[in-house]
Design an enzyme around this catalytic site. Sequence first.
Site, PDB file in Angstrom:
ATOM      1  N   LYS A 112       0.811  -1.206   0.000  1.00  8.40           N
ATOM      2  CA  LYS A 112       0.000   0.000   0.000  1.00  8.40           C
ATOM      3  C   LYS A 112       0.857   1.276   0.000  1.00  8.40           C
ATOM      4  CE  LYS A 112      -4.019  -2.267   0.684  1.00  8.40           C
ATOM      5  NZ  LYS A 112      -3.682  -3.688   0.890  1.00  8.40           N
TER       6      LYS A 112
HETATM    7  C1  PLP Z   1      -4.434  -4.833   0.540  1.00  8.28           C
HETATM    8  C2  PLP Z   1      -3.629  -6.081   0.501  1.00  8.28           C
HETATM    9  C3  PLP Z   1      -3.891  -7.098  -0.433  1.00  8.28           C
HETATM   10  C4  PLP Z   1      -5.055  -7.041  -1.390  1.00  8.28           C
HETATM   11  O1  PLP Z   1      -4.927  -5.970  -2.314  1.00  8.28           O
HETATM   12  P1  PLP Z   1      -6.223  -5.505  -3.117  1.00  8.28           P
HETATM   13  O2  PLP Z   1      -5.758  -4.325  -3.910  1.00  8.28           O
HETATM   14  O3  PLP Z   1      -7.240  -5.128  -2.083  1.00  8.28           O
HETATM   15  O4  PLP Z   1      -6.671  -6.640  -3.942  1.00  8.28           O
HETATM   16  C5  PLP Z   1      -3.045  -8.188  -0.461  1.00  8.28           C
HETATM   17  N1  PLP Z   1      -2.013  -8.300   0.403  1.00  8.28           N
HETATM   18  C6  PLP Z   1      -1.746  -7.351   1.315  1.00  8.28           C
HETATM   19  C7  PLP Z   1      -0.605  -7.541   2.250  1.00  8.28           C
HETATM   20  C8  PLP Z   1      -2.529  -6.202   1.401  1.00  8.28           C
HETATM   21  O5  PLP Z   1      -2.252  -5.254   2.305  1.00  8.28           O
END
Ligand code: PLP
Length: 470
Positions: A112
């Site tokens: 993120k």
């Molecule tokens: C948010 C997240 C995901 C999923 O990502 P999306 O964009 O919601 O599909 C997978 N792994 C981790 C560690 C995350 O923080």
Amino acid sequence: MKYVSTRGQAPSLDFEQVLLAGLARDGGLYVPESWPVLTANEIAGLAGRSYVEAAVAVMQPFIGGTLPAEELAAIAQNAYGRFVHPAVTPLVQLDPNLWLLELFHGPTLAFKDLAMQLLGILMDRSLRRMGRRATILAATSGDTGAAAVEAFKGREAIDLFVLFPDGRISPAQRRQMSTSGAANVHTVAVRGTFDDCQSLVKALFNDHAFRDAYALSAVNSINWARIMAQTVYYFTAAVSLGAPYRKVSFCVPTGNFGDIFAGFVAMKMGLPIERLIIATNSNDILTRTVGTGRYEPKPVVATASPSMDIQLSSNFERLLFEAAGRNSDRIRELMTGFATSGSFALEASELAAIRSVFAASRVDEAETAATIASFDRQSHYLADPHTAVGLAAATKLKGNRSVPMIVLATAHPAKFPAAIEAATGRLPVIPERLQAALSGREDYSTIAADPVAVRDFIAARSNLAPANAS
Ligand SMILES: *Cc1c(COP(=O)(O)O)cnc(C)c1O
């Protein structure tokens, strides 16, 4: 570049407006009016360039008009300069044809950060330029909230409210959100699931009077700018393995369909991708949808990969819009049907369009733990539980072995020590940048999964509330 809503009834906006708006006023999601395409030469030209240079080349077509390239470069340098690896998103080879794209070298140890660090600077810059303030409201399954706190803490033009499902995220994730000590950060435990948190955010966005009074803005992956920022690493990874002269496949641990949709965007922009694999945990709505054509949520179950404990996959609407030939009437019909009956069925042509690019696999808890253990033993690689879901799905759906398979490593194992210990018998090493959060003093509130409660909470704390104006 202009942006249009998937539901066709909101005004089209420019990049800066989409950046600050988040969700469209008709309940839809913004997408570019058309996909910019990079030529094979332009893609080949990314080879050997820095991550920041690649980011400017890939994102400029989406931002054009709002920001000159030199300014975008300075912002990207600032955002990605905080990553601890010089490559920002390094590739690690596990097998002759299996690679991991490590996306956790940012300040909060999950992917993120790649989008959020950029978003923090872009939003702050736009608000100051306009002399405005905003209230950012984010639902989080753990990692978005941590990344948002890190990106927005102390930014004067912004109040940040993050809603997380009480007791359903790891203690490290919670601490990353609750120990910032920043006056503009408000961390809220909601008595409910992540889907409840996401529904609360949507309810407040659809309350247009409240939305306008508090200048609500969203940094969930419904915000287009996040998707845009995430397309960059699909390009850098593919180019370092031979694109545009060689195809690659990606396998993406998926919840809200944001990260993998960024891969789809890269493909639309001309990157030769053979296949995109949707890897889900036991919350398998997307795997079932690709299998049967029926989108139907089931109750959320708690897993070792909590950031994917999601059944309402917001960004899937962006893919539906493409699969339906960009027909917003069709999207409204599907979403209205979903609101009344709790499910919808795709047309054969829509399902075929999706299956021409995507495959999907569900990975249960035992497989996740076994995958962590086997890669630890055989490849001396400690994968976090989300990454392990991706590795397991990639192993099941390997397909054409001459095409490199790149699994997205979405979080650092240190964020999920309990799952790592259960799978391997030992605890992961905690990187220095996580230590501070783990020892800081926590500050968060707990409230009911009720839009009125959330509204009152924001009204009592926001700098934009008439009574609290500073
Ligand atoms: C948010 C997240 C995901 C999923 O990502 P999306 O964009 O919601 O599909 C997978 N792994 C981790 C560690 C995350 O923080």
